[in-house]
Design a protein around this motif. Structure first.
Motif, mmCIF file in Angstrom:
data_model
loop_
_atom_site.group_PDB
_atom_site.id
_atom_site.type_symbol
_atom_site.label_atom_id
_atom_site.label_comp_id
_atom_site.label_asym_id
_atom_site.label_seq_id
_atom_site.Cartn_x
_atom_site.Cartn_y
_atom_site.Cartn_z
ATOM 1 N N GLY A 253 0.806 -1.207 0.000
ATOM 2 C CA GLY A 253 0.000 0.000 0.000
ATOM 3 C C GLY A 253 0.843 1.261 0.000
ATOM 4 O O GLY A 253 0.391 2.321 0.452
ATOM 5 N N LEU A 254 2.088 1.171 -0.511
ATOM 6 C CA LEU A 254 3.009 2.299 -0.466
ATOM 7 C C LEU A 254 2.510 3.436 -1.356
ATOM 8 O O LEU A 254 2.313 3.265 -2.560
ATOM 9 C CB LEU A 254 4.399 1.864 -0.926
ATOM 10 N N THR A 255 2.297 4.599 -0.760
ATOM 11 C CA THR A 255 1.996 5.817 -1.507
ATOM 12 C C THR A 255 3.228 6.704 -1.474
ATOM 13 O O THR A 255 3.851 6.879 -0.429
ATOM 14 C CB THR A 255 0.795 6.562 -0.912
ATOM 15 N N ASN A 256 3.575 7.252 -2.627
ATOM 16 C CA ASN A 256 4.776 8.074 -2.755
ATOM 17 C C ASN A 256 4.404 9.297 -3.581
ATOM 18 O O ASN A 256 4.080 9.177 -4.763
ATOM 19 C CB ASN A 256 5.886 7.279 -3.440
ATOM 20 N N THR A 257 4.422 10.476 -2.959
ATOM 21 C CA THR A 257 4.045 11.704 -3.640
ATOM 22 C C THR A 257 5.118 12.762 -3.416
ATOM 23 O O THR A 257 5.596 12.935 -2.290
ATOM 24 C CB THR A 257 2.693 12.231 -3.125
ATOM 25 N N SER A 258 5.492 13.462 -4.499
ATOM 26 C CA SER A 258 6.552 14.461 -4.394
ATOM 27 C C SER A 258 6.253 15.633 -5.321
ATOM 28 O O SER A 258 5.784 15.443 -6.448
ATOM 29 C CB SER A 258 7.907 13.842 -4.758
ATOM 30 N N LEU A 259 6.527 16.843 -4.849
ATOM 31 C CA LEU A 259 6.335 18.068 -5.621
ATOM 32 C C LEU A 259 7.615 18.885 -5.568
ATOM 33 O O LEU A 259 8.180 19.106 -4.497
ATOM 34 C CB LEU A 259 5.172 18.878 -5.046
ATOM 35 N N MET A 260 8.081 19.332 -6.751
ATOM 36 C CA MET A 260 9.287 20.150 -6.834
ATOM 37 C C MET A 260 9.018 21.381 -7.685
ATOM 38 O O MET A 260 8.306 21.308 -8.687
ATOM 39 C CB MET A 260 10.440 19.349 -7.438
ATOM 40 N N LEU A 261 9.611 22.528 -7.301
ATOM 41 C CA LEU A 261 9.505 23.757 -8.072
ATOM 42 C C LEU A 261 10.850 24.474 -7.989
ATOM 43 O O LEU A 261 11.452 24.576 -6.919
ATOM 44 C CB LEU A 261 8.392 24.648 -7.513
ATOM 45 N N ALA A 262 11.347 24.963 -9.163
ATOM 46 C CA ALA A 262 12.644 25.642 -9.215
ATOM 47 C C ALA A 262 12.551 26.829 -10.157
ATOM 48 O O ALA A 262 11.718 26.854 -11.081
ATOM 49 C CB ALA A 262 13.726 24.676 -9.681
ATOM 50 N N GLY A 263 13.404 27.835 -9.950
ATOM 51 C CA GLY A 263 13.379 29.005 -10.800
ATOM 52 C C GLY A 263 14.709 29.716 -10.867
ATOM 53 O O GLY A 263 15.641 29.422 -10.106
ATOM 54 N N ASN A 264 14.792 30.647 -11.811
ATOM 55 C CA ASN A 264 16.007 31.434 -12.024
ATOM 56 C C ASN A 264 15.576 32.829 -12.471
ATOM 57 O O ASN A 264 14.985 32.996 -13.530
ATOM 58 C CB ASN A 264 16.878 30.773 -13.103
ATOM 59 N N GLU A 265 15.837 33.832 -11.632
ATOM 60 C CA GLU A 265 15.482 35.211 -11.947
ATOM 61 C C GLU A 265 16.738 36.068 -11.863
ATOM 62 O O GLU A 265 17.246 36.337 -10.777
ATOM 63 C CB GLU A 265 14.417 35.724 -10.977
ATOM 64 N N ASN A 266 17.264 36.427 -13.039
ATOM 65 C CA ASN A 266 18.482 37.246 -13.121
ATOM 66 C C ASN A 266 19.649 36.636 -12.352
ATOM 67 O O ASN A 266 20.426 37.338 -11.707
ATOM 68 C CB ASN A 266 18.200 38.667 -12.604
ATOM 69 N N GLY A 267 19.751 35.321 -12.410
ATOM 70 C CA GLY A 267 20.873 34.641 -11.758
ATOM 71 C C GLY A 267 20.608 34.237 -10.327
ATOM 72 O O GLY A 267 21.427 33.522 -9.731
ATOM 73 N N PHE A 268 19.491 34.709 -9.757
ATOM 74 C CA PHE A 268 19.105 34.218 -8.428
ATOM 75 C C PHE A 268 18.321 32.926 -8.629
ATOM 76 O O PHE A 268 17.256 32.925 -9.252
ATOM 77 C CB PHE A 268 18.255 35.241 -7.687
ATOM 78 N N VAL A 269 18.830 31.813 -8.115
ATOM 79 C CA VAL A 269 18.241 30.504 -8.365
ATOM 80 C C VAL A 269 17.688 29.937 -7.068
ATOM 81 O O VAL A 269 18.201 30.214 -5.977
ATOM 82 C CB VAL A 269 19.270 29.522 -8.984
ATOM 83 N N TRP A 270 16.642 29.148 -7.203
ATOM 84 C CA TRP A 270 15.999 28.559 -6.025
ATOM 85 C C TRP A 270 15.328 27.252 -6.427
ATOM 86 O O TRP A 270 15.005 27.019 -7.591
ATOM 87 C CB TRP A 270 14.977 29.514 -5.417
ATOM 88 N N ARG A 271 15.128 26.403 -5.437
ATOM 89 C CA ARG A 271 14.440 25.130 -5.654
ATOM 90 C C ARG A 271 13.878 24.639 -4.332
ATOM 91 O O ARG A 271 14.491 24.814 -3.270
ATOM 92 C CB ARG A 271 15.407 24.072 -6.211
ATOM 93 N N GLY A 272 12.683 24.053 -4.388
ATOM 94 C CA GLY A 272 12.087 23.459 -3.203
ATOM 95 C C GLY A 272 11.381 22.162 -3.548
ATOM 96 O O GLY A 272 10.830 22.022 -4.640
ATOM 97 N N ARG A 273 11.408 21.225 -2.626
ATOM 98 C CA ARG A 273 10.743 19.929 -2.847
ATOM 99 C C ARG A 273 10.175 19.411 -1.528
ATOM 100 O O ARG A 273 10.787 19.567 -0.463
ATOM 101 C CB ARG A 273 11.719 18.895 -3.407
ATOM 102 N N GLY A 274 9.008 18.789 -1.628
ATOM 103 C CA GLY A 274 8.420 18.088 -0.495
ATOM 104 C C GLY A 274 7.981 16.700 -0.920
ATOM 105 O O GLY A 274 7.442 16.517 -2.019
#
Length: 767
Positions: A253-274
């Motif tokens: 019954g294994l449930t596996n859910t993941s969400l990721m979002l990343a961006g780049n604005e004028n060289g400022f980069v970011w990423r997040g995942r849960g």
């Protein structure tokens, strides 16, 4: 010292934000079909050393802004149904780039390897390596290591239930395999049989499996190899990208859910995942194993800048895993019909916190890579209440720096230093390993020379390690005597590759490496509930010394691709724990006040020899049919006592037939069928192991990609052990004989039939 390290990290980040903006460069280019000259839309162009990637637009064009003005960097171009291109580009050139891709049924014959001292294509790199993509990781596996064993030759796993897998490379595991994430060595409690790697299996964009000693770059602990987990590259400036994935597995019954979002604005980069995972007990052909479920929560992210002077990224992660644990005596009921997700006692509560500051400073034609890390690993083993019986609390600080000099007539030198400090304390009622401090420093030099179709590499490394275990006395009785051990060593490595032509190449390595004993091997003295045994260390252990050689022949044409490699690894003073002469000890448990008997496992040393072969063979008789095979075999001998070494994987042959017909309105449609042949493992240490029989598993899968507007949606169904085969894996810690020598029939079958339903939706902009 902690405060100084934290301040230094923030100062370095501040310096980069306020540094004078060096002249930036813009790299432009186009990707076309080599035969028709038509532009290719959506081809992925990446610069691994700068952690950036971009997809070609509607005109087949791409642009990288704010990249270094000079220097030579490996650029990789990938596109479905085309041969991957890897090319070293001089950024000082102003000529627009044109990559002409050749149609091929093999996309990954040549890929980039970043986990070696110098980033290079796999054909120009002497290290035996396998690159595992995100698509390959989505196979219905219960964790990252489980997924790797299905596709990477020479990789196995020591398993405890479904949530815990320890990597094994060429028969070596525990502190002999380094797991690398965010450029930092993962530091948990690798000494334990039932301790996993504690990393979110969904965070990897790809994984590099480096087989063979990698101590030159990573120091002690890399005798067997390295698992390099690579996060997604930052998108191009002005863009965002993300992904949603989810799956459900029928067995547990294994449930596996993941969400990721990343961006780049004028060289400022970011990423997040849960990520969140939840499973009830896994099902064997005889029923559900009692209290074998788990739930896992992961959060990780990155903040940073990408500029012409390089990049600076601050990565952070939080990992929490609650694992129900198998606990039974011979004769107890093992299985039930319950699918409850409520965890009973005993169980584990594991938490891992991590900060990693990754920097790459461009200095003209030279560069400096600097990785700083802090990790807190907390392992609670709960016997019958929320109050932990065992509680290991480990803090680790690390530094790794590598200085790359520009080419000198084809010579590429690299110099590096590394240092780490580990501080561990016991916070539980029971103790197993003494509180300790571990210090390590190292320095290496490496050089690589390329001429014609040849590449030669050589390196030397010096390491110094100090382990200080704290003395402990309870109720007037000395539990730990304490120790202060110092180890130093010089290691060396040689490598050579030769490319005969476009389809055939050869690589070979030879060298020495070492591993210092870890604090558990030096000072253990107590009951380890997770392994159901009493462990005793030895403060007089010497470092392991490895002498290793391997050679691999690789072939890749339009219809046949494959590799075949052989290796040998002689290890002087190999360390492992064993139960000799059926030694037992009776301990009164504090929780019940009742006596309980345990087998005694003592750490000792022998001389060992491991050798074997591994490889893969893929046949493409037509463009829509792929017959893929991987195989590996390791033979390991205890030379001191002329008997087999323990915990060695059985030989295995993975076979898969993949059918990819063209279906109107559907992309990347496939149907696959596979057979996994595991051979008998009769070469076991008979003092505490029992043989396992051969078995065959039948697998199958089906999947396709649909378009939701401009975004692709991948859906798939995969089935493992479809015949519900009863079997014991040679490296399962729940198999007969591992828990009780009194009753060698006492054991737990490996999981039965499992069918996984899943989808993967990448999305983003492409400005």
């Amino acid at each position: 010292m902690k405060l100084k390290l934290i301040i230094s990290c923030f100062l370095l980040l501040f310096i980069q934000f306020t540094a004078s903006a060096a002249d930036f460069n813009t790299i432009k280019g186009k990707v076309i079909d080599a035969k028709t000259n038509e532009t290719l839309i959506g081809a992925v162009v990446s610069i691994p050393e700068l952690h950036v990637s971009v997809a070609t637009n509607a005109n087949g064009e791409f642009t990288f802004r704010s990249v270094p003005t000079k220097g030579r960097y490996v650029v990789q171009v990938q596109y479905l149904s085309y041969k991957t291109i890897t090319q070293t580009i001089d950024f000082a050139s102003t000529t627009p780039l044109v990559f002409a891709m050749q149609a091929s049924v093999v996309e990954q014959h040549e890929v980039v390897i970043t986990g070696t001292p110098i980033t290079a294509s796999s054909r120009n790199n002497s290290t035996s390596a396998t690159v595992v993509t995100k698509d390959q990781l989505q196979s219905g596996a219960t964790n990252l290591i489980d997924a790797l064993t299905r596709v990477a030759p020479g990789v196995s796993q020591i398993t405890t239930s479904q949530a815990i897998s320890k990597p094994v490379i060429r028969g070596l595991s525990y502190n002999r395999v380094v797991t690398l994430s965010d450029g930092v060595k993962q530091q948990g409690q690798q000494f334990g049989d039932e301790h996993g790697i504690e990393i979110d299996q969904n965070q990897a964009e790809r994984v590099e499996v480096l087989r063979g000693a990698a101590s030159l770059m990573y120091g002690s602990d890399a005798l067997g190899g390295v698992i390099n987990i690579i996060d997604p590259a930052s998108p191009a400036e002005g863009n965002i990208k993300g992904e949603v994935l989810s799956s459900y597995s029928t067995n547990s019954g294994l449930t596996n859910t993941s969400l990721m979002l990343a961006g780049n604005e004028n060289g400022f980069v970011w990423r997040g995942r849960g990520t969140y995972q939840n499973a009830h007990g896994f099902k064997t052909p005889d029923g559900y194993l009692i209290n074998s479920g788990f739930n896992q929560t992961d959060f990780n992210g990155m903040l940073g800048v990408n500029k012409a002077w390089g990049y600076s990224h601050l990565n952070f992660s939080y990992y929490k895993n609650n694992i129900g644990f198998f606990d039974a005596e011979p004769g107890d009921e093992l299985y039930s019909n319950s699918t409850s997700r409520t965890l009973d006692y005993p169980r584990q509560d594991i938490r891992h916190y991590k900060l990693a500051l990754n920097n790459n400073f461009i200095m003209g034609s030279n560069s400096l890579k600097l990785d700083l890390g802090f990790q807190k690993n907390q392992r609670r083993e709960l016997e019958n209440s929320p109050d932990p019986s065992l509680f290991f609390d480990l803090n680790t600080y690390s530094l790794d720096a590598k200085y790359y000099l520009h080419d000198f007539n084809g010579w590429r030198p690299v110099f590096g230093i590394s240092a780490s400090l580990g501080h561990s304390v016991n916070k539980g009622e029971e103790v197993l390993v003494p509180a300790y401090d571990e210090y390590s420093t190292g320095a290496f030099g490496y050089v690589k020379k390329t001429w014609d179709q040849n590449t030669f590499s050589a390196g030397l490394r010096f390491d110094y390690i100090q382990n200080k275990g704290k003395q402990l006395t309870l109720d007037g009785e000395e539990v730990f005597t304490g120790f202060d051990n110092k180890f130093s060593n010089v290691s060396g490595a040689l490598g050579y590759t030769h490319i005969f032509n476009d389809v055939l190449s050869f690589k070979a390595n030879a060298g020495s490496a070492f591993r210092a004993p870890n604090p558990a091997e030096l000072g253990s003295n107590g009951v380890h509930e997770g392994t159901n045994r009493y462990e005793v260390g030895s403060g007089n252990l010497s470092p392991e010394r490895s002498y290793q050689a391997d050679a691999t022949l690789e072939y890749g044409s339009g219809f046949v691709t494959g590799s075949f490699g052989i290796y040998e690894n002689y290890i002087h003073n190999y360390i492992y724990a064993s139960n000799n002469n059926n030694e037992q000890i009776t301990v009164t448990e504090e929780s019940t006040g009742l006596p309980r008997s345990f087998d005694v496992y003592r750490y000792g040393q022998v001389n060992a020899n491991l050798y074997g072969f591994e490889g893969n063979l893929t046949l493409h008789p037509v463009s829509f049919l792929h017959f893929e095979n991987t195989f590996s075999y390791t033979r390991a001998q205890n030379r001191s006592f002329d008997r087999p070494l323990p915990l060695i994987p059985a030989g295995v042959l993975h076979n898969s037939l993949r059918f990819e017909p063209k279906v109107k309105g559907v992309h990347d449609f496939y149907i696959s069928a596979g057979i996994d042949n595991y051979f008998k493992q009769s070469r076991v240490d008979a003092t505490f192991e029992t043989p396992t029989a051969a078995y065959t598993l039948v697998n199958a899968g089906i999947g396709a990609t649909f378009k939701l507007g401009a975004q692709p949606l991948k859906v798939y169904v995969s089935g493992n052990n479809l015949t519900n085969k009863r079997y014991y894996d040679a490296l399962s810690r729940l198999r007969p004989g591992r828990y009780s020598q009194e009753d060698p029939t006492f054991g737990v079958w490996n999981p039965g039939r499992n069918i996984t339903f899943g989808f993967y939706l990448p999305f983003g902009t492409n400005k």
